[in-house]
Structures are given as structure tokens and as C-alpha cells.
Design an enzyme around this catalytic site. Structure first.
Site, PDB file in Angstrom:
ATOM      1  N   CYS A 168       0.883  -1.321  -0.024  1.00 33.42           N
ATOM      2  CA  CYS A 168      -0.189   0.005  -0.010  1.00 33.42           C
ATOM      3  C   CYS A 168       1.031   1.145   0.013  1.00 33.42           C
ATOM      4  O   CYS A 168       2.197   1.240   0.113  1.00 33.42           O
ATOM      5  CB  CYS A 168      -0.893   0.116   1.339  1.00 33.42           C
ATOM      6  SG  CYS A 168      -0.129   0.097   2.775  1.00 33.42           S
ATOM      7  N   GLU A 206       0.789  -0.597  16.201  1.00 35.22           N
ATOM      8  CA  GLU A 206      -0.008   0.498  15.998  1.00 35.22           C
ATOM      9  C   GLU A 206      -1.027   1.049  17.069  1.00 35.22           C
ATOM     10  O   GLU A 206      -1.177   2.312  17.275  1.00 35.22           O
ATOM     11  CB  GLU A 206      -1.154   0.367  14.733  1.00 35.22           C
ATOM     12  CG  GLU A 206      -2.053   1.493  14.165  1.00 35.22           C
ATOM     13  CD  GLU A 206      -2.893   1.161  13.184  1.00 35.22           C
ATOM     14  OE1 GLU A 206      -3.807   1.673  13.064  1.00 35.22           O
ATOM     15  OE2 GLU A 206      -2.503   0.373  12.234  1.00 35.22           O
ATOM     16  N   THR A 241      -5.993   0.592  12.021  1.00 39.72           N
ATOM     17  CA  THR A 241      -6.463   0.446  10.642  1.00 39.72           C
ATOM     18  C   THR A 241      -6.633  -0.411   9.820  1.00 39.72           C
ATOM     19  O   THR A 241      -6.843  -0.624   8.698  1.00 39.72           O
ATOM     20  CB  THR A 241      -5.323   1.829   9.862  1.00 39.72           C
ATOM     21  OG1 THR A 241      -3.912   1.058  10.082  1.00 39.72           O
ATOM     22  CG2 THR A 241      -5.302   3.211  10.428  1.00 39.72           C
ATOM     23  N   SER A 269       2.083  -5.394   3.486  1.00 40.39           N
ATOM     24  CA  SER A 269       3.281  -5.110   3.366  1.00 40.39           C
ATOM     25  C   SER A 269       4.434  -6.304   2.883  1.00 40.39           C
ATOM     26  O   SER A 269       5.458  -6.358   3.076  1.00 40.39           O
ATOM     27  CB  SER A 269       3.761  -5.261   5.098  1.00 40.39           C
ATOM     28  OG  SER A 269       3.230  -6.227   5.622  1.00 40.39           O
TER      29      SER A 269
END
Length: 321
Positions: free
Chosen positions: A17, A132, A171, A274
Site C-alpha cells: 500500500c 499501531e 487501521t 506489507s
């Protein structure tokens, strides 16, 4: 001997991404400008192939800043984001640093701060221990955010009395699971404030939609990604819940036993945000060892998002000498 036929459905979008691409480029550009080594706190993204390639270029990965010497070389914070205490510690040591936090994660940080400034208590939907989540909760004082991991916790979570509530999310969550948790929180706390925009990022949403499309036709789905990659693990779960009798997570082609596809006519392949495309190609080549493979792209969305590098890396590099 003729090989049995196998149709491989490649889910699109898949793989890198914009946030992952930006984070990797930050490490590469820092090495180009500053030379070896540069230090990276935690894995820049959750993928060993990516990490090992950057190590070969001169990146040194550390768990905490106290492992970084005072040699004037920069330290880079991973794409997942860090608590506020981390850059504060770097500044106290006059340590140069670059923040590779995904801009969409940074958006969650800023929104969470705004809600806190308005006196709201925040419920964060996410997975305990994920970098995160640690980074987002670490933007605020201890106790300002309560973690809600699943629907069961949403039904039981206790909140402070006399204050308003808002929620935010990691996310990289399952879109469907998160919708269930949000519905429970809204039922229990009708006045709870939602994010201005959906916090599950576009890349997570698109990759889950793509794997649903593939899983509806596939007898097996192979997800290329790391076991500590939240979005990759979610893709495997989504595949199994949306029509595929079986879904497996592999890190690269060598990890796949092609015999898993014996008896299948159609299988699907996707990759976490990833995982580079070269690892998907490895999986396809691994299957070609045992099957006559026909590849079909199944694309549900086109992505054109690009995130700029930090300003310090966009300026022309100083000329040596």
C-alpha cells in the site's frame, strides 16, 4: 507427464500500500543521504523479506532507542507509529530521527488528540500489543483510552461516568468484525462519537473486498504475508468466512506445500499490504512445479494513492565537499 490444470485467481488490489511504500522509501533515502548505518525502531513494516533487504543495504533494526549509539546517524520510526514518549526521548538525546508513520495512522493520532481535548474518553477498537495500537494509545495520558478487542469486550467494557465517549479503530482490522463491534458500542452508548472518516484504511478495505471476490470462487486461498502482520492475518480470516473451504498464510513461495492444492480446480492468491509482489510471483512459480497454471486477475478497485516523503527527504541532498 501432463500436469493437472489449476486456475489461479490473483486478487487485486494486493500487496504494498502507499504507506508501506513510503516507509520503505524513507529508509532507502536515509541510507542514500546519510550512509550506513541508519537505525530503525522495530520492523519498518511487518515483512521479513523487506526487513532483510534493508538490512543488506545497511539498516540496523532495534527494539528501543537505548540500543542506538550516539553516532549522529538517524533513527527511523516504523510505519505503525510510536507513542509520543519515543520522539521525546530522541529529542532529549539530540538524536536525529525520521518518522515513517503511515499518514493514515497519523490521522488517527490527531483525531484521537482532538477528541481528548474536547473531554471525551476514547474507546479504541484494536488488538492488544500491536505496534499501531500501542502508538495510538501512547498519544494520550494513561487511562484516556480504553482498548476494545472484540464483540465480547464491547458488550462488557466499562467506561468512566460523566464524560462523553468517542471511538477509533486500528487501521488494519477486519471490516466486518469492526462493524459488529461498532454496532454493539452504538447500542450501548447511543451518543458515542464516530471518527469523521472511517479509520480502517483504504488499502485494508480494498484488499478484504478483493479476497472476498476471490474466495467466492476458490477452493483454497493462499495469503502471502507475515504472521505478525495484522492485515495479512485478517485476509486469511476473511477468505475462510467468505466461501473458501481453506485459507493459509505463507511468507513466501518456499513456505507453500503445493500439494495443498491437489484436487483443486481454482485457488486464489492475495498478499498483505506489507508483502512485495515478488513474493506472490514466488508462490505462483511454486505451484507451477506441480500444476499447469492459468492466471486470472480479479480486480475490485484501482489504487492511485501516493504519500510524499517527509520534507527533510524531499529537499535536495547537500553536496559533499
Amino acid at each position: 507427464m501432463d500436469l493437472p490444470p489449476l486456475t489461479v485467481l490473483l486478487a487485486g488490489p494486493r500487496g504494498f500500500c502507499a504507506g508501506v511504500d513510503r516507509a520503505i522509501k524513507i529508509v532507502e533515502e536515509a541510507l542514500r543521504r546519510h550512509g550506513r548505518p541508519v537505525y530503525v525502531r522495530h520492523e519498518i513494516v511487518h515483512n521479513r523479506f523487506v526487513v532483510e533487504r534493508l538490512e543488506a543495504l545497511g539498516a540496523i533494526f532495534v527494539e528501543e532507542l537505548d540500543e542506538v549509539p550516539d553516532d549522529g546517524q538517524p533513527v527511523i520510526f516504523s510505519a505503525h507509529g510510536v507513542p509520543k514518549s519515543v520522539p521525546e526521548a530522541a529529542r532529549e538525546r539530540a538524536m536525529p530521527y525520521l518518522d515513517a508513520t503511515c499518514p493514515l495512522v497519523s490521522k488517527v493520532h490527531r483525531e484521537t488528540e482532538r477528541h481528548f481535548a474536547r473531554g471525551l474518553h476514547i474507546l479504541m477498537i484494536g488488538h492488544a500489543g500491536h505496534p499501531e495500537v500501542i502508538g495510538t494509545m501512547g498519544q494520550l495520558p494513561q487511562g484516556a483510552v480504553t482498548l476494545v478487542e472484540n464483540a465480547a469486550q464491547a458488550r462488557l467494557v466499562a467506561v468512566p461516568g460523566g464524560v462523553g465517549l468517542s471511538y477509533t479503530t486500528q487501521t488494519t482490522l477486519s471490516v466486518d468484525d469492526t462493524a459488529e463491534v461498532v454496532a454493539i458500542l452504538r447500542e450501548r452508548f447511543p451518543a458515542i462519537e464516530a471518527p469523521q472518516k472511517e479509520n480502517i484504511c483504504y488499502a485494508t478495505t480494498n484488499r478484504q473486498a478483493a479476497v472476498k471476490a476471490v474466495a467466492a470462487r476458490a477452493e483454497l486461498v493462499v495469503v502471502v504475508g507475515a504472521p505478525n502482520s495484522s492485515n495479512s492475518v485478517r485476509l486469511r480470516e476473511v477468505a475462510e468466512r467468505n466461501g473458501s473451504p481453506r485459507a493459509v498464510l505463507v511468507q513466501r513461495g518456499a513456505d507453500l506445500d503445493p500439494a495443498l492444492a491437489d484436487g483443486c480446480r481454482v485457488i486464489g492468491i492475495t498478499a498483505g499490504a506489507s508483502a512485495p509482489e515478488i513474493l506472490v510471483e514466488e508462490v505462483v512459480e511454486r505451484l507451477r512445479e506441480r500444476f499447469s497454471v492459468t492466471v486470472e486477475e480479479v480486480t475490485v478497485a484501482t489504487e492511485d494513492v501516493v504519500f510524499q516523503l517527509p520534507a527533510t527527504l524531499r529537499r535536495p541532498a547537500p553536496i559533499a565537499g
